[in-house]
Design a protein around this motif. Structure first.
Motif, short mmCIF file in Angstrom:
data_model
loop_
_atom_site.label_atom_id
_atom_site.label_comp_id
_atom_site.label_asym_id
_atom_site.label_seq_id
_atom_site.Cartn_x
_atom_site.Cartn_y
_atom_site.Cartn_z
N UNK A 130 -12.65 1.45 89.38
CA UNK A 130 -11.88 2.70 89.37
C UNK A 130 -10.78 2.57 90.41
N UNK A 131 -9.53 2.65 89.97
CA UNK A 131 -8.37 2.53 90.86
C UNK A 131 -7.60 3.84 90.82
N UNK A 132 -7.46 4.49 91.98
CA UNK A 132 -6.84 5.82 92.04
C UNK A 132 -5.72 5.83 93.06
N UNK A 133 -4.57 6.35 92.66
CA UNK A 133 -3.43 6.52 93.57
C UNK A 133 -3.04 8.00 93.58
N UNK A 134 -3.19 8.64 94.73
CA UNK A 134 -2.82 10.05 94.90
C UNK A 134 -1.80 10.15 96.03
N UNK A 135 -0.58 10.49 95.67
CA UNK A 135 0.50 10.59 96.65
C UNK A 135 0.62 9.30 97.46
N UNK A 136 0.34 8.17 96.83
CA UNK A 136 0.42 6.89 97.51
C UNK A 136 0.68 5.78 96.52
N UNK A 137 0.59 4.54 97.01
CA UNK A 137 0.83 3.36 96.18
C UNK A 137 -0.38 2.44 96.27
N UNK A 138 -0.95 2.13 95.12
CA UNK A 138 -2.09 1.22 95.04
C UNK A 138 -1.64 -0.03 94.28
N UNK A 152 -13.89 -6.73 81.42
CA UNK A 152 -13.96 -5.76 82.51
C UNK A 152 -13.13 -4.54 82.11
N UNK A 153 -13.42 -3.42 82.77
CA UNK A 153 -12.70 -2.17 82.52
C UNK A 153 -12.05 -1.69 83.80
N UNK A 154 -10.77 -1.36 83.72
CA UNK A 154 -10.04 -0.79 84.85
C UNK A 154 -9.71 0.66 84.52
N UNK A 155 -10.29 1.57 85.28
CA UNK A 155 -9.99 2.99 85.11
C UNK A 155 -8.92 3.35 86.13
N UNK A 156 -7.66 3.31 85.69
CA UNK A 156 -6.52 3.48 86.59
C UNK A 156 -5.98 4.89 86.44
N UNK A 157 -5.91 5.62 87.56
CA UNK A 157 -5.40 6.99 87.56
C UNK A 157 -4.37 7.15 88.67
N UNK A 177 -5.59 4.26 77.78
CA UNK A 177 -5.29 5.40 78.64
C UNK A 177 -4.17 6.25 78.11
N UNK A 178 -3.68 7.15 78.97
CA UNK A 178 -2.61 8.05 78.56
C UNK A 178 -1.77 8.46 79.75
N UNK A 202 -7.86 -1.10 79.89
CA UNK A 202 -7.19 -0.20 80.83
C UNK A 202 -7.39 1.23 80.35
N UNK A 203 -8.09 2.03 81.15
CA UNK A 203 -8.27 3.44 80.84
C UNK A 203 -7.64 4.27 81.94
N UNK A 204 -7.80 5.59 81.89
CA UNK A 204 -7.25 6.45 82.92
C UNK A 204 -5.95 7.10 82.48
#
Length: 234
Positions: A130-138, A152-157, A177-178, A202-204
């Motif tokens: 699970x990869x999450x970027x909130x008001x930042x850069x990942x 593998x599955x990457x849940x990118x949000x 994803x969408x 790739x999901x999220x």
């Protein structure tokens, strides 16, 4: 009175066609001890990964050694290839029943909140990350990472942030994803000859943010440099 010698008979020799010869199955691989090499299963690879993870927790292996051995475990095709990976560990560790696969191999979480986070180099990715970027850069680079298994599955949000993902050049990428008021750019079909490459799902969702998934080998292999060069693109 002697009888006349019998006429010699011509017996034709039948040479098998080349196509027929190629259809003959090859003999199974033989181990050095003389036995047939048995194919390793995904469960057996996971068991070895669990033993190696415990060795890391006890300080018997370094993080770099763990990455190399887990990579070898998930690349192994026979049981004989798995044996050397734990041969230098105590017998009680190798013979103890595995309680389950390495937790980090099963699931990982990476996040960047009001900050910039970079994950690159030689590291063990999660089977579900699970990869999450909130008001930042990942920025996540999988080009040199150890991928546990064939898929593998990457849940990118990304919410008001950016997530830049670099996948191996031979990876097969499936985008599931969408985006909602955001930008989403995911690499297309796998390159020619990538049938044996890893499958990455790739999901999220990108919400008021930006998600970019690109292949290693196109442009800079350094995800941070790639991000700097493309951060002003709209």
């Amino acid at each position: 009175m002697t009888s006349a010698p019998e006429e010699s008979r011509f017996v034709p020799v039948i040479v098998p066609d080349a196509a027929e010869v190629s259809e003959v199955p090859e003999a199974p691989a033989v181990a050095p001890g003389g036995g047939v090499q048995v194919r390793a299963s995904d469960a057996e690879r996971d068991e070895v990964a669990a033993v190696l993870a415990e060795a890391l927790a006890q300080g018997r292996l370094t993080s770099a050694e763990l990455a190399e051995r887990i990579d070898a475990a998930y690349s192994a095709t026979t049981r004989a290839e798995l044996v050397p990976l734990t041969a230098d560990l105590p017998d009680d560790m190798r013979k103890a029943p595995a309680t389950g696969p390495l937790a980090a191999v099963e699931r990982q979480e990476l996040s960047a909140t009001f900050s910039k986070v970079i994950r690159s180099g030689r590291w063990v990715a999660g089977r579900h990350t699970v990869a999450t970027a909130r008001f930042g850069a990942l920025i996540v680079n999988l080009a040199d990472a150890v991928l546990p298994g064939r898929e593998i599955t990457l849940d990118v949000n990304a919410f008001c942030g950016k997530a830049i993902i670099t996948v191996p050049e031979n990876a097969r990428v499936v985008d599931e994803g969408g985006a909602l008021f955001g930008k989403r750019s995911v690499t297309g079909s796998a390159p020619e000859g990538a049938e044996d490459g890893p499958l990455i799902r790739i999901t999220g969702k990108s919400t008021f943010g930006k998600i970019v998934v690109h292949r290693g080998g196109r442009g800079s292999d350094n995800p941070y440099v790639w991000w700097r060069e493309n951060r002003h693109q709209r």
